[in-house]
Design a protein around this motif. Structure first.
Motif, PDB file in Angstrom:
ATOM      1  N   GLY A   1       0.756  -1.271   0.147  1.00  0.00           N
ATOM      2  CA  GLY A   1       0.206  -0.102   0.049  1.00  0.00           C
ATOM      3  C   GLY A   1       0.632   1.282   0.222  1.00  0.00           C
ATOM      4  O   GLY A   1       0.184   2.340   0.181  1.00  0.00           O
ATOM      5  N   GLU A   2       2.006   1.105  -0.107  1.00  0.00           N
ATOM      6  CA  GLU A   2       2.880   2.342  -0.113  1.00  0.00           C
ATOM      7  C   GLU A   2       3.876   2.322  -1.295  1.00  0.00           C
ATOM      8  O   GLU A   2       3.865   1.089  -2.229  1.00  0.00           O
ATOM      9  CB  GLU A   2       3.877   2.314   1.071  1.00  0.00           C
ATOM     10  N   LYS A   3       4.702   3.193  -1.862  1.00  0.00           N
ATOM     11  CA  LYS A   3       5.328   3.129  -3.082  1.00  0.00           C
ATOM     12  C   LYS A   3       6.303   2.255  -2.882  1.00  0.00           C
ATOM     13  O   LYS A   3       7.188   2.161  -2.122  1.00  0.00           O
ATOM     14  CB  LYS A   3       5.900   4.454  -3.345  1.00  0.00           C
ATOM     15  N   PRO A   4       6.273   1.184  -3.863  1.00  0.00           N
ATOM     16  CA  PRO A   4       7.438   0.318  -3.909  1.00  0.00           C
ATOM     17  C   PRO A   4       8.734   0.611  -4.487  1.00  0.00           C
ATOM     18  O   PRO A   4       8.658   1.650  -5.242  1.00  0.00           O
ATOM     19  CB  PRO A   4       6.722  -1.032  -4.772  1.00  0.00           C
ATOM     20  N   THR A   5       9.780  -0.166  -4.341  1.00  0.00           N
ATOM     21  CA  THR A   5      11.075   0.119  -4.760  1.00  0.00           C
ATOM     22  C   THR A   5      11.242  -0.953  -5.944  1.00  0.00           C
ATOM     23  O   THR A   5      11.242  -2.280  -5.522  1.00  0.00           O
ATOM     24  CB  THR A   5      12.201  -0.022  -3.727  1.00  0.00           C
ATOM     25  N   ILE A   6      11.329  -0.805  -7.173  1.00  0.00           N
ATOM     26  CA  ILE A   6      11.173  -1.832  -8.144  1.00  0.00           C
ATOM     27  C   ILE A   6      12.542  -1.889  -8.865  1.00  0.00           C
ATOM     28  O   ILE A   6      13.382  -0.912  -9.011  1.00  0.00           O
ATOM     29  CB  ILE A   6      10.291  -1.258  -9.260  1.00  0.00           C
ATOM     30  N   SER A   7      13.076  -3.128  -8.850  1.00  0.00           N
ATOM     31  CA  SER A   7      14.366  -3.482  -9.471  1.00  0.00           C
ATOM     32  C   SER A   7      14.475  -4.319 -10.668  1.00  0.00           C
ATOM     33  O   SER A   7      13.610  -5.176 -10.660  1.00  0.00           O
ATOM     34  CB  SER A   7      15.202  -4.040  -8.344  1.00  0.00           C
TER      35      SER A   7
ATOM     36  N   GLN B   1      -2.333   3.858  -7.793  1.00  0.00           N
ATOM     37  CA  GLN B   1      -0.965   4.656  -7.501  1.00  0.00           C
ATOM     38  C   GLN B   1      -0.233   3.970  -8.690  1.00  0.00           C
ATOM     39  O   GLN B   1      -0.166   2.848  -9.001  1.00  0.00           O
ATOM     40  CB  GLN B   1      -0.497   4.657  -6.276  1.00  0.00           C
ATOM     41  N   GLY B   2       0.629   4.761  -9.524  1.00  0.00           N
ATOM     42  CA  GLY B   2       1.480   4.060 -10.470  1.00  0.00           C
ATOM     43  C   GLY B   2       2.915   4.841 -10.410  1.00  0.00           C
ATOM     44  O   GLY B   2       3.197   5.928 -10.376  1.00  0.00           O
ATOM     45  N   ILE B   3       3.794   3.924 -11.226  1.00  0.00           N
ATOM     46  CA  ILE B   3       5.309   4.321 -11.201  1.00  0.00           C
ATOM     47  C   ILE B   3       5.357   3.813 -12.793  1.00  0.00           C
ATOM     48  O   ILE B   3       5.090   2.704 -13.156  1.00  0.00           O
ATOM     49  CB  ILE B   3       6.042   3.840 -10.465  1.00  0.00           C
ATOM     50  N   ALA B   4       6.206   4.392 -13.584  1.00  0.00           N
ATOM     51  CA  ALA B   4       6.424   3.956 -14.811  1.00  0.00           C
ATOM     52  C   ALA B   4       8.085   4.006 -14.874  1.00  0.00           C
ATOM     53  O   ALA B   4       8.627   5.190 -14.819  1.00  0.00           O
ATOM     54  CB  ALA B   4       5.820   4.961 -16.002  1.00  0.00           C
ATOM     55  N   LEU B   5       8.660   3.017 -15.199  1.00  0.00           N
ATOM     56  CA  LEU B   5      10.129   2.755 -15.137  1.00  0.00           C
ATOM     57  C   LEU B   5      10.549   2.558 -16.704  1.00  0.00           C
ATOM     58  O   LEU B   5      10.133   1.608 -17.313  1.00  0.00           O
ATOM     59  CB  LEU B   5      10.663   1.916 -14.296  1.00  0.00           C
TER      60      LEU B   5
ATOM     61  N   MET C   1       7.451   8.545 -14.503  1.00  0.00           N
ATOM     62  CA  MET C   1       6.527   9.382 -13.836  1.00  0.00           C
ATOM     63  C   MET C   1       6.167   8.509 -12.424  1.00  0.00           C
ATOM     64  O   MET C   1       6.483   7.518 -12.294  1.00  0.00           O
ATOM     65  CB  MET C   1       5.397   9.674 -14.614  1.00  0.00           C
ATOM     66  N   ASP C   2       5.344   9.200 -11.550  1.00  0.00           N
ATOM     67  CA  ASP C   2       4.784   8.613 -10.557  1.00  0.00           C
ATOM     68  C   ASP C   2       3.610   9.404  -9.766  1.00  0.00           C
ATOM     69  O   ASP C   2       3.713  10.457 -10.163  1.00  0.00           O
ATOM     70  CB  ASP C   2       5.946   8.016  -9.332  1.00  0.00           C
ATOM     71  N   THR C   3       2.696   8.755  -9.706  1.00  0.00           N
ATOM     72  CA  THR C   3       1.407   9.281  -8.740  1.00  0.00           C
ATOM     73  C   THR C   3       1.470   9.449  -7.313  1.00  0.00           C
ATOM     74  O   THR C   3       0.650  10.261  -6.600  1.00  0.00           O
ATOM     75  CB  THR C   3       0.112   8.888  -9.045  1.00  0.00           C
ATOM     76  N   TRP C   4       2.718   8.633  -6.610  1.00  0.00           N
ATOM     77  CA  TRP C   4       2.649   8.626  -5.270  1.00  0.00           C
ATOM     78  C   TRP C   4       3.237   9.857  -4.714  1.00  0.00           C
ATOM     79  O   TRP C   4       2.492  10.395  -3.453  1.00  0.00           O
ATOM     80  CB  TRP C   4       3.630   7.564  -4.941  1.00  0.00           C
ATOM     81  N   THR C   5       4.319  10.648  -5.170  1.00  0.00           N
ATOM     82  CA  THR C   5       4.666  11.887  -4.788  1.00  0.00           C
ATOM     83  C   THR C   5       3.858  12.787  -4.102  1.00  0.00           C
ATOM     84  O   THR C   5       3.498  13.342  -3.251  1.00  0.00           O
ATOM     85  CB  THR C   5       5.692  12.258  -5.700  1.00  0.00           C
ATOM     86  N   LYS C   6       2.810  13.168  -5.296  1.00  0.00           N
ATOM     87  CA  LYS C   6       1.822  14.281  -5.055  1.00  0.00           C
ATOM     88  C   LYS C   6       0.395  13.513  -4.583  1.00  0.00           C
ATOM     89  O   LYS C   6      -0.374  14.186  -4.326  1.00  0.00           O
ATOM     90  CB  LYS C   6       1.520  15.065  -6.320  1.00  0.00           C
ATOM     91  N   ASN C   7       0.482  12.295  -4.414  1.00  0.00           N
ATOM     92  CA  ASN C   7      -0.586  11.580  -3.890  1.00  0.00           C
ATOM     93  C   ASN C   7      -1.850  11.792  -4.720  1.00  0.00           C
ATOM     94  O   ASN C   7      -2.849  12.404  -4.559  1.00  0.00           O
ATOM     95  CB  ASN C   7      -0.844  11.756  -2.523  1.00  0.00           C
ATOM     96  N   THR C   8      -1.675  11.625  -5.974  1.00  0.00           N
ATOM     97  CA  THR C   8      -2.604  11.733  -7.289  1.00  0.00           C
ATOM     98  C   THR C   8      -3.221  10.296  -7.721  1.00  0.00           C
ATOM     99  O   THR C   8      -2.919  10.158  -8.923  1.00  0.00           O
ATOM    100  CB  THR C   8      -2.489  12.844  -8.152  1.00  0.00           C
ATOM    101  N   PRO C   9      -3.791   9.484  -7.000  1.00  0.00           N
ATOM    102  CA  PRO C   9      -4.189   8.219  -7.558  1.00  0.00           C
ATOM    103  C   PRO C   9      -5.045   8.491  -8.916  1.00  0.00           C
ATOM    104  O   PRO C   9      -6.109   9.349  -8.874  1.00  0.00           O
ATOM    105  CB  PRO C   9      -4.908   7.289  -6.495  1.00  0.00           C
TER     106      PRO C   9
ATOM    107  N   VAL D   1      -4.945   0.716  -4.553  1.00  0.00           N
ATOM    108  CA  VAL D   1      -5.357   1.358  -3.208  1.00  0.00           C
ATOM    109  C   VAL D   1      -6.640   1.406  -2.693  1.00  0.00           C
ATOM    110  O   VAL D   1      -6.805   1.530  -1.589  1.00  0.00           O
ATOM    111  CB  VAL D   1      -4.412   2.649  -3.219  1.00  0.00           C
ATOM    112  N   SER D   2      -7.472   1.438  -3.787  1.00  0.00           N
ATOM    113  CA  SER D   2      -9.043   1.618  -3.116  1.00  0.00           C
ATOM    114  C   SER D   2     -10.027   1.079  -4.132  1.00  0.00           C
ATOM    115  O   SER D   2      -9.540   1.135  -5.202  1.00  0.00           O
ATOM    116  CB  SER D   2      -9.348   2.829  -2.465  1.00  0.00           C
ATOM    117  N   LYS D   3     -11.002   0.734  -3.845  1.00  0.00           N
ATOM    118  CA  LYS D   3     -12.153   0.174  -4.746  1.00  0.00           C
ATOM    119  C   LYS D   3     -13.446   0.966  -4.347  1.00  0.00           C
ATOM    120  O   LYS D   3     -13.725   1.136  -3.210  1.00  0.00           O
ATOM    121  CB  LYS D   3     -12.090  -1.151  -5.247  1.00  0.00           C
TER     122      LYS D   3
END
Length: 322
Positions: free
Chosen positions: A61-67, A99-103, A112-120, A169-171
């Motif tokens: 439920g929090e921003k993951p670290t992706i490798s 919430q999303g991250i594009a790598l 990009m990511d939506t976590w930083t500004k909390n904009t799901p 994160v929610s439905k």
């Protein structure tokens, strides 16, 4: 009401800094190349379409670290389940906020990511009619706080290939019709609206003629969130001319539309002005009567079955907003 016959989907880039929002990438493959243009999955994906060699760490439920090792390639329609969630199960018809991250798969940089500004992004609806089988099959049945990475190859000028890591994160469920308290003091000179059991409206124009100013009258007052000029609103609607002729109805199609109440990058609204002005300030669950003068509709331009210089009458059920 749509400005044109084009779809009223969320403008690309509303929720993210890429060329498309999370859900638009998923539902329409707006950022993906066709199957004939897709990169081969032989380098980084197995025969089942699962992306190999990608991992995620972090609290659910929090921003993951992706490798992953770079450079790599991904095929459109490939995926990897990075974290299995611990929340409620996502079901058919659910509206999901992600919430999303594009790598960038070339060098691992974050696009990009939506976590930083909390904009799901909450525009994603789990529906087999609109989602490709890859996304539908992976999202339906997953639990809230699940993170899934999807391979995407952009069609736009950026040329990016990336992993779009979505954390659900929610439905919620959209309403099927307006719900709330019936408004008792509707002016007697306005059109009279009645409803079938399923909520579909019928109308008696009650002598309604052309107007010079917008009329926005709440018929049912919903108790949901108040709409702003930053929302996309999910609605069912019917539209009539003042002579009582119906020219459009989403009820007839048993469908909804997603109407943007904000303006695009050029300052243009995505719906006619009468919708934008008449719906901002209303609440989810409400039913609204709009009587729209020509200058806030299509003006002196004929629009399909709508003659030039027409006053338009709408009854709109507000089913959800994001």
């Amino acid at each position: 009401m749509r400005k044109s016959v084009k779809s009223m989907l969320t403008p690309l880039g509303k929720a993210v800094a890429l060329a498309c929002s999370l859900a638009i990438c998923v539902s329409l493959a707006a950022c993906s190349s066709s199957s004939s243009d897709s990169k081969s999955s032989s380098d980084s994906s197995d025969k089942k379409g699962q992306i190999a060699g990608v991992t995620a760490k972090g609290k659910l439920g929090e921003k993951p670290t992706i490798s992953f090792n770079t450079p790599m390639t991904v095929s459109d329609g490939s995926y990897v389940v990075l974290q299995k969630g611990d929340g409620d199960v996502i079901e058919e018809g659910d509206r999901v906020c992600a919430q999303g991250i594009a790598l960038n798969v070339k060098d691992g940089t974050e696009l990009m990511d939506t976590w930083t500004k909390n904009t799901p992004d909450c525009s994603l609806k789990v529906d087999s009619k609109t989602l490709s089988s890859t996304y539908y099959n992976q999202i339906k049945g997953a639990k809230i706080n699940t993170t899934i990475g999807f391979g995407v190859n952009a069609q736009d000028s950026s040329g990016y290939s990336y992993i779009l890591a979505m954390t659900f994160v929610s439905k919620s469920k959209d309403l099927e019709k307006a719900t709330g308290e019936e408004v008792k003091d509707v002016p007697a000179n306005l059109p009279k609206v009645t409803r079938a059991k399923n909520g579909e409206p019928s109308i008696d124009m009650n002598g309604q003629g052309s107007v010079d100013s917008l009329i926005s009258q709440t018929l049912i007052k919903g108790n949901g969130a108040k709409l702003t000029d930053k929302n996309t609103v999910v609605v069912k609607y019917t539209g009539w001319l003042t002579n009582g002729k119906q020219f459009d109805s989403s009820w007839d199609r048993d469908s909804t539309i997603d109407a943007d109440l904000f303006s695009d990058s050029s300052g243009q609204h995505q719906v006619i002005e009468g919708w934008q002005k008449g719906l901002v300030g209303q609440t989810v669950g409400s039913q609204v009567l709009l009587v729209i003068p020509p200058d806030q509709a299509y003006g002196d331009k004929e629009q399909g079955p709508i003659p030039a210089n027409s006053t338009l009458v709408f009854v709109i059920d507000i089913l959800a907003a994001y």
